[in-house]
Scaffold this motif. Sequence first.
Motif, PDB file in Angstrom:
ATOM      1  N   ALA A   1       2.881   5.905  -2.868  1.00  0.00           N
ATOM      2  CA  ALA A   1       4.009   6.721  -3.329  1.00  0.00           C
ATOM      3  C   ALA A   1       3.992   6.831  -4.854  1.00  0.00           C
ATOM      4  O   ALA A   1       4.228   7.907  -5.410  1.00  0.00           O
ATOM      5  CB  ALA A   1       5.328   6.120  -2.853  1.00  0.00           C
ATOM      6  N   ALA A   2       3.712   5.721  -5.527  1.00  0.00           N
ATOM      7  CA  ALA A   2       3.653   5.735  -6.992  1.00  0.00           C
ATOM      8  C   ALA A   2       2.513   6.622  -7.474  1.00  0.00           C
ATOM      9  O   ALA A   2       2.683   7.411  -8.406  1.00  0.00           O
ATOM     10  CB  ALA A   2       3.491   4.314  -7.528  1.00  0.00           C
ATOM     11  N   ASP A   3       1.345   6.494  -6.827  1.00  0.00           N
ATOM     12  CA  ASP A   3       0.200   7.336  -7.206  1.00  0.00           C
ATOM     13  C   ASP A   3       0.524   8.815  -7.024  1.00  0.00           C
ATOM     14  O   ASP A   3       0.182   9.644  -7.860  1.00  0.00           O
ATOM     15  CB  ASP A   3      -1.033   6.971  -6.374  1.00  0.00           C
ATOM     16  N   SER A   4       1.194   9.128  -5.933  1.00  0.00           N
ATOM     17  CA  SER A   4       1.562  10.519  -5.657  1.00  0.00           C
ATOM     18  C   SER A   4       2.541  11.040  -6.710  1.00  0.00           C
ATOM     19  O   SER A   4       2.406  12.163  -7.192  1.00  0.00           O
ATOM     20  CB  SER A   4       2.177  10.613  -4.264  1.00  0.00           C
ATOM     21  N   MET A   5       3.512  10.212  -7.060  1.00  0.00           N
ATOM     22  CA  MET A   5       4.515  10.617  -8.050  1.00  0.00           C
ATOM     23  C   MET A   5       3.838  10.857  -9.408  1.00  0.00           C
ATOM     24  O   MET A   5       4.104  11.860 -10.072  1.00  0.00           O
ATOM     25  CB  MET A   5       5.583   9.536  -8.179  1.00  0.00           C
TER      26      MET A   5
ATOM     27  N   ILE B   1       4.414  11.445 -18.161  1.00  0.00           N
ATOM     28  CA  ILE B   1       3.812  10.123 -18.005  1.00  0.00           C
ATOM     29  C   ILE B   1       4.039   9.295 -19.262  1.00  0.00           C
ATOM     30  O   ILE B   1       4.429   8.125 -19.190  1.00  0.00           O
ATOM     31  CB  ILE B   1       2.307  10.243 -17.673  1.00  0.00           C
ATOM     32  N   ARG B   2       3.814   9.902 -20.430  1.00  0.00           N
ATOM     33  CA  ARG B   2       4.051   9.189 -21.693  1.00  0.00           C
ATOM     34  C   ARG B   2       5.513   8.766 -21.811  1.00  0.00           C
ATOM     35  O   ARG B   2       5.815   7.646 -22.224  1.00  0.00           O
ATOM     36  CB  ARG B   2       3.644  10.051 -22.887  1.00  0.00           C
ATOM     37  N   ASP B   3       6.441   9.661 -21.452  1.00  0.00           N
ATOM     38  CA  ASP B   3       7.866   9.325 -21.515  1.00  0.00           C
ATOM     39  C   ASP B   3       8.196   8.164 -20.575  1.00  0.00           C
ATOM     40  O   ASP B   3       8.958   7.261 -20.938  1.00  0.00           O
ATOM     41  CB  ASP B   3       8.725  10.541 -21.159  1.00  0.00           C
ATOM     42  N   ALA B   4       7.626   8.208 -19.378  1.00  0.00           N
ATOM     43  CA  ALA B   4       7.869   7.132 -18.420  1.00  0.00           C
ATOM     44  C   ALA B   4       7.294   5.815 -18.931  1.00  0.00           C
ATOM     45  O   ALA B   4       7.933   4.758 -18.811  1.00  0.00           O
ATOM     46  CB  ALA B   4       7.258   7.485 -17.059  1.00  0.00           C
ATOM     47  N   LEU B   5       6.109   5.868 -19.526  1.00  0.00           N
ATOM     48  CA  LEU B   5       5.517   4.653 -20.096  1.00  0.00           C
ATOM     49  C   LEU B   5       6.370   4.113 -21.235  1.00  0.00           C
ATOM     50  O   LEU B   5       6.566   2.898 -21.356  1.00  0.00           O
ATOM     51  CB  LEU B   5       4.099   4.930 -20.591  1.00  0.00           C
ATOM     52  N   ASP B   6       6.881   5.014 -22.073  1.00  0.00           N
ATOM     53  CA  ASP B   6       7.757   4.589 -23.167  1.00  0.00           C
ATOM     54  C   ASP B   6       9.003   3.898 -22.619  1.00  0.00           C
ATOM     55  O   ASP B   6       9.441   2.877 -23.160  1.00  0.00           O
ATOM     56  CB  ASP B   6       8.168   5.781 -24.038  1.00  0.00           C
ATOM     57  N   GLU B   7       9.558   4.452 -21.561  1.00  0.00           N
ATOM     58  CA  GLU B   7      10.750   3.859 -20.959  1.00  0.00           C
ATOM     59  C   GLU B   7      10.439   2.467 -20.405  1.00  0.00           C
ATOM     60  O   GLU B   7      11.196   1.518 -20.614  1.00  0.00           O
ATOM     61  CB  GLU B   7      11.281   4.755 -19.838  1.00  0.00           C
ATOM     62  N   ILE B   8       9.306   2.346 -19.725  1.00  0.00           N
ATOM     63  CA  ILE B   8       8.919   1.059 -19.145  1.00  0.00           C
ATOM     64  C   ILE B   8       8.691   0.030 -20.243  1.00  0.00           C
ATOM     65  O   ILE B   8       9.168  -1.100 -20.162  1.00  0.00           O
ATOM     66  CB  ILE B   8       7.659   1.221 -18.267  1.00  0.00           C
TER      67      ILE B   8
ATOM     68  N   ASP C   1       0.825  -1.205   0.000  1.00  0.00           N
ATOM     69  CA  ASP C   1       0.000   0.000   0.000  1.00  0.00           C
ATOM     70  C   ASP C   1       0.859   1.254   0.000  1.00  0.00           C
ATOM     71  O   ASP C   1       0.559   2.216  -0.706  1.00  0.00           O
ATOM     72  CB  ASP C   1      -0.931   0.008   1.212  1.00  0.00           C
ATOM     73  N   ASP C   2       1.943   1.248   0.788  1.00  0.00           N
ATOM     74  CA  ASP C   2       2.838   2.407   0.849  1.00  0.00           C
ATOM     75  C   ASP C   2       3.496   2.663  -0.505  1.00  0.00           C
ATOM     76  O   ASP C   2       3.582   3.806  -0.958  1.00  0.00           O
ATOM     77  CB  ASP C   2       3.920   2.202   1.915  1.00  0.00           C
ATOM     78  N   VAL C   3       3.947   1.589  -1.149  1.00  0.00           N
ATOM     79  CA  VAL C   3       4.573   1.723  -2.464  1.00  0.00           C
ATOM     80  C   VAL C   3       3.545   2.230  -3.475  1.00  0.00           C
ATOM     81  O   VAL C   3       3.824   3.125  -4.274  1.00  0.00           O
ATOM     82  CB  VAL C   3       5.185   0.376  -2.927  1.00  0.00           C
TER      83      VAL C   3
END
Length: 125
Positions: free
Chosen positions: A10-14, A23-30, A5-7
Amino acid sequence: TKLTDDVGNAADSMIANMSPEEIRDALDEITSVLSSDSIAFLNKRGREKLTKSRSRVQQKFSSSGKCPVKVSITNDVAPSKEDEIEQEEQREREAKEKTAKILSSVRTHEDMDRAYNEAVKLGLA
């Protein structure tokens, strides 16, 4: 669990503090790092968690009787524009992976004919 839940929080907050472009750049990286099977697994798990979460909220309100309005939660949520873009990008990646797999097996003219026929069957040619 509390750690999960904490993780997740934190991810939701980020993500909440990121611009759509970030967000698109992060998704592309993933997606450049993970296989299509891993991404499909994570998407499925996310949908299952969302469905379970909605069910818990609905049960909480209906069993406590504290909700002054009728709560109606459906599993059919219209995908957001970002979800639609992500799904289209996923389909394109999968098509490219299939094409690359087919082409990597070409060694002879007969292989080329077989690869072409396979691509036609898959709708790639």
